[in-house]
Enzyme design. Sequence first.
Site, PDB file in Angstrom:
ATOM      1  N   CYS A  53       0.778  -1.050   0.063  1.00  0.00           N
ATOM      2  CA  CYS A  53       0.025  -0.073  -0.124  1.00  0.00           C
ATOM      3  C   CYS A  53       0.929   1.397   0.019  1.00  0.00           C
ATOM      4  O   CYS A  53       0.408   2.230  -0.383  1.00  0.00           O
ATOM      5  CB  CYS A  53      -0.933  -0.089   1.300  1.00  0.00           C
ATOM      6  N   THR A  54       1.998   1.091   0.665  1.00  0.00           N
ATOM      7  CA  THR A  54       3.072   2.338   0.774  1.00  0.00           C
ATOM      8  C   THR A  54       3.546   2.423  -0.822  1.00  0.00           C
ATOM      9  O   THR A  54       3.414   3.771  -1.213  1.00  0.00           O
ATOM     10  CB  THR A  54       3.944   2.127   1.711  1.00  0.00           C
TER      11      THR A  54
END
Length: 163
Positions: A53-54
């Site tokens: 997600c980062t």
Amino acid sequence: MTRQESPVAESLTAAPVENFSAPMTGEQTFELAGRPAKYTVLYFYPKDNTPGCTTESIAFREAYPQIQALGAEIYGISRDSLRSHENFKGKLGLPFELISDPEEKVCNQFAVMKMKNMYGKQVRGVERSTFIIDAQGRLVKEWRGVKVNDHVAEVLEFLKSQP
């Protein structure tokens, strides 16, 4: 809305998306209806501060000027709290807002809640997915089961191909 089960699904017809509102960062409320952008890009992701997600959020951050130049605005959505979103947004320097959906109302509307295998256990979570909605509130493109690598480039290519 058209729901397709292929890993990378494409809507062949511009299906209307039901209006929704949800809290988002910056002490704002997102409302789909009346968005001024030519396109609204909604990317659903499993959890703030996780590696995939980062990476995905940073890729969207880096492409943000190009996305805006194509008449689109982008919003990330997960089940995380607004506090978590504010921290994640600040840590990564995200120039766009994040929508909080802890009750899974928006996730369910877009059918992104799936059973997934994590460390040999079945868990219910958000399937990484991206949707593009036009200014008339119609779904014009969707990707489901997104793999982070090269996904943002696919979104940009699609936006560039639009009239």
